[in-house]
Design a protein around this motif. Structure first.
Motif, PDB file in Angstrom:
ATOM      1  N   UNK A  87       0.846  -1.196   0.000  1.00 50.48           N
ATOM      2  CA  UNK A  87       0.000   0.000   0.000  1.00 50.48           C
ATOM      3  C   UNK A  87       0.882   1.247   0.000  1.00 50.48           C
ATOM      4  N   UNK A  88       0.255   2.408  -0.159  1.00 50.93           N
ATOM      5  CA  UNK A  88       0.989   3.666  -0.025  1.00 50.93           C
ATOM      6  C   UNK A  88       1.319   3.910   1.442  1.00 50.93           C
ATOM      7  N   UNK A  89       2.434   4.601   1.687  1.00 50.01           N
ATOM      8  CA  UNK A  89       2.841   4.913   3.061  1.00 50.01           C
ATOM      9  C   UNK A  89       1.691   5.577   3.804  1.00 50.01           C
TER      10      UNK A  89
ATOM     11  N   UNK B 247      -1.953  13.023  -1.971  1.00 49.40           N
ATOM     12  CA  UNK B 247      -2.129  12.954  -3.424  1.00 49.40           C
ATOM     13  C   UNK B 247      -3.535  13.380  -3.834  1.00 49.40           C
ATOM     14  N   UNK B 248      -4.525  13.065  -3.024  1.00 52.35           N
ATOM     15  CA  UNK B 248      -5.880  13.562  -3.304  1.00 52.35           C
ATOM     16  C   UNK B 248      -5.919  15.084  -3.215  1.00 52.35           C
TER      17      UNK B 248
ATOM     18  N   UNK C  79      -0.397  12.613   7.966  1.00 51.29           N
ATOM     19  CA  UNK C  79      -1.325  12.398   6.857  1.00 51.29           C
ATOM     20  C   UNK C  79      -0.864  11.204   6.016  1.00 51.29           C
ATOM     21  N   UNK C  80      -1.809  10.399   5.572  1.00 52.87           N
ATOM     22  CA  UNK C  80      -1.471   9.313   4.658  1.00 52.87           C
ATOM     23  C   UNK C  80      -0.991   9.889   3.325  1.00 52.87           C
TER      24      UNK C  80
ATOM     25  N   UNK D 213       6.043  17.792  -0.257  1.00 47.26           N
ATOM     26  CA  UNK D 213       5.747  16.955   0.920  1.00 47.26           C
ATOM     27  C   UNK D 213       5.852  15.471   0.572  1.00 47.26           C
ATOM     28  N   UNK D 214       5.313  15.098  -0.580  1.00 45.00           N
ATOM     29  CA  UNK D 214       5.385  13.698  -1.006  1.00 45.00           C
ATOM     30  C   UNK D 214       6.839  13.280  -1.187  1.00 45.00           C
ATOM     31  N   UNK D 215       7.600  14.115  -1.889  1.00 45.63           N
ATOM     32  CA  UNK D 215       9.006  13.793  -2.148  1.00 45.63           C
ATOM     33  C   UNK D 215       9.792  13.685  -0.846  1.00 45.63           C
ATOM     34  N   UNK D 216       9.565  14.612   0.077  1.00 47.08           N
ATOM     35  CA  UNK D 216      10.305  14.605   1.349  1.00 47.08           C
ATOM     36  C   UNK D 216       9.964  13.375   2.170  1.00 47.08           C
ATOM     37  N   UNK D 217       8.698  13.007   2.180  1.00 43.90           N
ATOM     38  CA  UNK D 217       8.258  11.829   2.950  1.00 43.90           C
ATOM     39  C   UNK D 217       8.964  10.571   2.462  1.00 43.90           C
TER      40      UNK D 217
END
Length: 448
Positions: free
Chosen positions: A36-38, A52-53, A46-47, A71-75
């Motif tokens: 699954x996604x992180x 992404x939504x 936040x998931x 934020x996505x890239x850093x996570x």
């Protein structure tokens, strides 16, 4: 072979990745891994999929989504660096941004959480990454195209192990299509079916399925073993375990499922098996589940068997107003419609007037604010005293039972109480079971 699926909390950060790798390395049979996604875990508020939504919403509204992409890239980069991996996340993120700028697809964008998390996991495990868009195919109706999917699976080179992102596949037009929330469970079940796995393991952040809602029974026992039929009954009445789509592929193939806890991998969890397996006959009562806010409409008609068209007329009224009848118990001269309350579609007065006009019954009775509690057990047929003891216990605790119905498959005893008595009734039924019927099932050897 075992197919293993890890939920979002299991892959939320580098520490969780390490737990997953230890689980995989512990058993060489774990050769197909669905990711699954992180998810939300620790400092992650936040998931990844939720972010992404938000990006999709912002992009569609014409807003600048650069900070959210960051934020996505850093996570993900935090995981990449902590585990000393060399996944080219910047390149992958640039590809994603270019794709949505030139061929925007909400499904494609939202699915990138699973895509990127699975890329990291494949690198960490030393397994081969297989894109779900090249493996799981949907037909024009949105259902899995089993023939096309099986052919794609058979074309896969034989690897030591593969990692497949969950939650999405490819539609009939050749584009990425996501599943409903929880879709990674569907992906995992289908991979288990394709591989004809000996066992499908679903790793989460809980040690199996609880016998009752832990929000009401805080120390509820875990269910050691249950059947797919029992799971379906409990899920229908509120257990948040699996969607039906996530059960059917393994159920039809006779593949057992074990629900396990990534954070406590030594716990045996819950094993779900076929109905006819004698190993499932250990526990007297499997589980308790329920829903509030039912409307019960009882229609009385002398010699009902000679007037069965009345039932159809009543159901036609229900269908015309887009309502849901969950159960339809019948008697010699009556039947009841157990309806999820029509809070917005139509008033209770208008609905009952319409049913009365369509059916012309001898008598029509209405009870509002009913909570239905399902007590699920494969022993109900062999142990008819179970129902009597539970009802007596409810009576001793001054709880007014408004209806009792045992379903035709003899695994579900329905008890109706007032909505305000729901939590107390669950506690009383659970206590009754422990006092009268509790006999925990032993761990079953041979299905590890």
């Amino acid at each position: 072979m075992k197919v293993v699926k890890f939920g979002g909390s299991s892959v939320a950060d580098a520490g969780q990745f390490q737990k997953v790798k230890a689980i995989i390395n512990q058993d060489p049979q774990r050769q197909i891994v669905v990711i699954s996604a992180a998810g939300k875990y620790g400092d992650a508020t936040r998931k990844l999929t939720d972010t992404l939504y938000l990006i999709a919403d912002g992009f569609e509204a014409g807003r600048d989504v650069t900070p959210l992409f960051a934020q996505v890239a850093a996570r993900l980069e935090a995981i990449n660096q902590a585990l000393h991996l060399h996944v080219p996340l910047i390149k992958l993120m640039n590809t994603i941004r270019h794709h949505i700028a030139t061929h925007y697809s909400r499904d494609y964008l939202v699915s990138r959480g699973e895509f990127l998390t699975a890329q990291l996991m494949a690198a960490y495990l030393g397994y081969t990454f297989v894109d779900a868009a090249d493996l799981l195919f949907f037909d024009q109706n949105g259902a899995i195209d089993e023939a096309k999917t099986l052919a794609a699976y058979r074309r896969l080179p034989r690897h030591h192990g593969i990692v497949v992102p969950g939650f999405y596949g490819q539609n009939a037009a050749g584009h990425v299509q996501i599943m409903a929330r929880g879709g990674s469970d569907i992906s995992g079940a289908w991979l288990a079916r394709l591989a004809q796995a000996d066992l499908y393991e679903n790793w989460t952040d809980v040690s199996g399925i609880k016998m009752a809602d832990p929000r009401i029974i805080q120390d509820a026992d875990s269910i050691d073993v249950m059947s797919y039929d029992e799971l379906r009954e409990l899920t229908y009445m509120g257990f948040s375990v699996f969607q039906e789509e996530a059960v059917q592929p393994v159920r039809e193939s006779g593949i057992p499922t074990r629900i396990l806890n990534t954070n406590v991998p030594e716990d045996p969890g819950t094993l779900i098996i076929q109905d006819d397996d004698p190993a499932n006959d250990m526990r007297i009562i499997t589980g308790i589940a329920g829903r509030k806010h039912y409307l019960v409409v009882t229609i009385r008609q002398y010699q009902l068997a000679l007037h069965l068209d009345i039932i159809q007329h009543a159901l036609d009224v229900i269908a015309d107003h887009h309502l849901v009848v969950d159960y339809l118990p019948t008697g010699i001269d009556s039947f009841s419609l157990l309806i999820r309350e029509p809070r917005h579609q139509i008033s209770v007065h208008e609905l009952t007037a319409a049913i009365k006009a369509a059916c012309q019954p001898d008598k029509l009775e209405v009870t509002e604010n009913v909570a239905l509690i399902a007590m699920v057990s494969r022993k109900l047929r062999q142990r008819p005293a179970i129902a009597g003891k539970v009802l007596a216990y409810l009576d001793d605790n001054l709880l007014n039972v408004q209806l009792v119905s045992q379903t035709n498959d003899d695994i579900n005893l329905l008890i109706g109480v007032n909505d305000k008595d729901y939590d107390k009734a669950i506690r009383v039924i659970y206590s009754s079971i422990h006092q009268n019927f509790h006999r925990p099932a032993p761990y079953i050897e041979g299905i590890a």
